[in-house]
Design an enzyme around this catalytic site. Structure first.
Site, PDB file in Angstrom:
ATOM      1  N   TYR A  31       0.832  -1.203   0.000  1.00 25.55           N
ATOM      2  CA  TYR A  31       0.000   0.000   0.000  1.00 25.55           C
ATOM      3  C   TYR A  31       0.869   1.256   0.000  1.00 25.55           C
ATOM      4  CZ  TYR A  31      -3.459   3.392   1.651  1.00 25.55           C
ATOM      5  OH  TYR A  31      -4.264   4.490   1.789  1.00 25.55           O
ATOM      6  N   GLU A  53     -12.178   5.529   4.414  1.00 24.20           N
ATOM      7  CA  GLU A  53     -11.602   6.413   5.430  1.00 24.20           C
ATOM      8  C   GLU A  53     -12.617   6.633   6.542  1.00 24.20           C
ATOM      9  OE1 GLU A  53      -8.605   7.253   5.770  1.00 24.20           O
ATOM     10  OE2 GLU A  53      -7.711   6.981   3.791  1.00 24.20           O
ATOM     11  N   TRP A  61      -5.538   1.692  10.090  1.00 24.66           N
ATOM     12  CA  TRP A  61      -5.797   1.535   8.663  1.00 24.66           C
ATOM     13  C   TRP A  61      -5.572   0.109   8.202  1.00 24.66           C
ATOM     14  CZ3 TRP A  61      -8.638   3.201   5.096  1.00 24.66           C
ATOM     15  CH2 TRP A  61      -8.367   2.917   3.750  1.00 24.66           C
TER      16      TRP A  61
END
Length: 208
Positions: A31, A53, A61
């Site tokens: 990522y 988000e 995350w």
């Protein structure tokens, strides 16, 4: 470019220096290397980022990233028209799906955000990128220099809320800006940072 080694930059087994958060976990590394900070203009993927988000709020995350394939499955690959058509029965079904984050408010917000997206009088990417700040001259040296909100993320949040979006607070929108490449918060010394890319481009120009 010579950078003094520091804990926030880690050199991987491939010889590349990275922001430390992107060095340990393989999924985080992919990522970090391929997505975070890369300019994204695809409206579908931007809609996905807005929604994910929001799901991340209060969580790490990596928790969202590992569940992203399941999120894409249950939310029709974040096709806004299909998500907007979801009804209460779909919400109840998703509340029983352990593969995603089972939070009623966030699930309902995703559906509402799809409806708000369809109601826009301009493309979603055009709206979001209108809040992107001018590129900074220098990469941050430490994450202590990276803000959690900015005037631009606050303005984005305010406008999206007026347009009917939910779970789009200023901190969440700044995270979106980072993820979508509206800002580049890769640290100085990271191979993905603006400073490093510019140095590589300059070196290539000299060699040419």
């Amino acid at each position: 470019m010579s950078v003094v080694p520091r804990p926030e930059i880690v050199t991987g087994d491939d010889g590349l220096a990275r922001c430390a958060w992107g060095a340990a976990d393989p999924e985080y590394r992919r990522y970090h290397d391929e997505e975070w900070g890369t300019p994204q203009h695809d409206p579908v993927r931007l809609f996905e980022k807005v929604c994910l988000e929001g799901f991340q709020s209060g969580l790490s995350w990596i928790t969202i990233l590992r569940r992203r394939p399941a999120f894409r499955e249950v939310f029709h690959d974040f096709d806004a028209s299909q998500v907007a058509a979801m009804i209460e029965a779909d919400v109840e079904r998703l509340l029983g799906d352990a593969r995603i984050i089972r939070h009623r408010g966030k699930i309902e917000a995703t559906i509402q955000n799809a409806r708000a997206t369809l109601a826009l009088d301009q493309p979603l990417d055009e709206l979001l990128w209108s809040f992107a700040p001018s590129p900074r001259d220098d990469s941050p040296v430490s994450f202590a220099e990276v803000p959690s909100t900015t005037p631009e993320s606050t303005a984005m949040s305010t406008q999206l809320r007026k347009l009917g979006f939910r779970f789009v607070g200023p901190t969440t929108m700044y995270a979106l800006m980072q993820a979508a490449g509206m800002v580049d918060d890769h640290l100085a010394g990271c191979f993905r940072s603006n400073a490093e890319r510019h140095a590589d481009e300059a070196a290539a120009a000299v060699r040419a």
